[in-house]
Design an enzyme around this catalytic site. Structure first.
Site, short mmCIF file in Angstrom:
data_model
loop_
_atom_site.label_atom_id
_atom_site.label_comp_id
_atom_site.label_asym_id
_atom_site.label_seq_id
_atom_site.Cartn_x
_atom_site.Cartn_y
_atom_site.Cartn_z
N ASP A 1 26.44 7.40 -59.02
CA ASP A 1 26.64 7.11 -57.60
C ASP A 1 25.67 6.00 -57.22
O ASP A 1 24.62 5.82 -57.87
CB ASP A 1 26.38 8.36 -56.74
CG ASP A 1 27.02 8.24 -55.36
OD1 ASP A 1 28.14 8.76 -55.19
OD2 ASP A 1 26.42 7.61 -54.47
N ARG B 1 22.78 4.82 -38.20
CA ARG B 1 22.18 4.99 -39.52
C ARG B 1 21.13 3.93 -39.83
O ARG B 1 20.11 4.23 -40.46
CB ARG B 1 23.27 5.02 -40.59
CG ARG B 1 24.21 6.21 -40.40
CD ARG B 1 25.15 6.40 -41.56
NE ARG B 1 26.00 7.57 -41.32
CZ ARG B 1 26.87 8.05 -42.20
NH1 ARG B 1 26.98 7.47 -43.39
NH2 ARG B 1 27.61 9.09 -41.91
#
Length: 283
Positions: free
Chosen positions: A155, A46
């Site tokens: 979030d 990632r």
């Protein structure tokens, strides 16, 4: 080369144990997520994408960048890349049944009496949880938009916040939704299914780091904080549970993930309910 700096794996960019350790420390400091040794490969894959995007040549240079000149711009993108967002509509269905059968009747009565009613999806990912709450509200209280009832969806990942705010989901993401729900609350498009404005009006999406300060002042009738604390160490978990309990109104409910548990001795005012992983605050 010392053991600490040994290559973790071969790949496009050199990647050492020291690189992993530094990224692990950065992530823990900024969002409380603990990355165990099993996450080395995930971090490589990632973060490597972010290194390419930034036009850099190695992890060492990237780490210097996110802790220096790119702290305000790139660091949030690295956190977004590493955090996992797995969700679906009505996940852990028993929580939504409890919300509909136990929480909403009292909330409706309070709203009709002029009180402000608030619900919080505290790690909302791309919004499925928040819209599931909104659908429960509207199914049980069709004129909810005429009262002061709001759902806050937050979030840490800005990209999923943008998706949630759009309210558009693919056919695959909606595969477990009944035709009745889709026909009632969604419009089918070439891209998938989009929630009606009448339901979207209940939900406000905002970016929020659960480890930082919270701006909310109105207490919540129910808070959903599910499958988040499992990524934190025990100390961070306990701090989070205490803060969430403080945001509940008397008699409010906290829903947590199926593998999470609040220590009985931690918060004397929170009590487990018959519904699994559901806690009620003293009235």
């Amino acid at each position: 080369m010392t053991l600490a700096s040994a290559l973790v794996r071969s790949g496009e960019f050199p990647y050492t144990d020291e690189d992993f350790k530094k990224i692990k420390e950065i992530v823990y400091k900024h969002c409380g997520i603990f990355l165990g040794e099993t996450k080395k490969s995930l971090v490589y894959s990632r973060v490597a994408r972010r290194i390419r995007e930034c036009g850099l040549s190695d992890f060492r240079g990237y780490i210097s960048y996110v802790t220096g000149a790119g702290k305000d711009t790139e660091l949030p993108k690295m956190i977004d890349a590493i955090t996992t967002n797995v969700t679906n509509f009505y996940r852990e269905k028993h929580h939504f049944e409890h919300l509909s059968q136990v929480v909403l009747p009292d909330a409706m009565a309070m709203a009709k009496n002029g009180e402000k009613i608030r619900f919080w999806s505290s790690a909302c990912s791309s919004g499925q949880e928040a819209y599931s709450i909104a659908a429960c509200v509207m199914d049980n209280f069709p004129d909810a938009v005429n009262y002061d009832i709001k759902i806050l969806a937050t979030d840490i990942n800005i990209d999923v916040i943008k998706r949630g705010n759009e309210g558009l989901y693919s056919a695959e993401e909606c595969r477990d939704l009944s035709d009745a729900i889709k026909n009632k609350w969604m419009t089918e498009t070439e891209e998938g299914f989009r929630f009606h404005k009448s339901l979207k009006r209940l939900v406000t999406f905002r970016r929020l780091n659960l480890l930082e300060s919270w701006p909310m002042t109105i207490p919540f009738s129910a808070i959903f904080c599910r499958n988040v604390a499992i990524y934190f160490d025990r100390e961070t978990q306990d701090k989070l549970w205490l803060r969430l309990a403080g945001q509940l109104r008397p008699g409010g409910y906290l829903y947590i993930g199926h593998s999470e548990k609040i220590p009985k001795e931690l918060i004397s005012s929170l009590h487990p309910c018959n519904t699994p992983t559901t806690y009620r605050k003293d009235a």
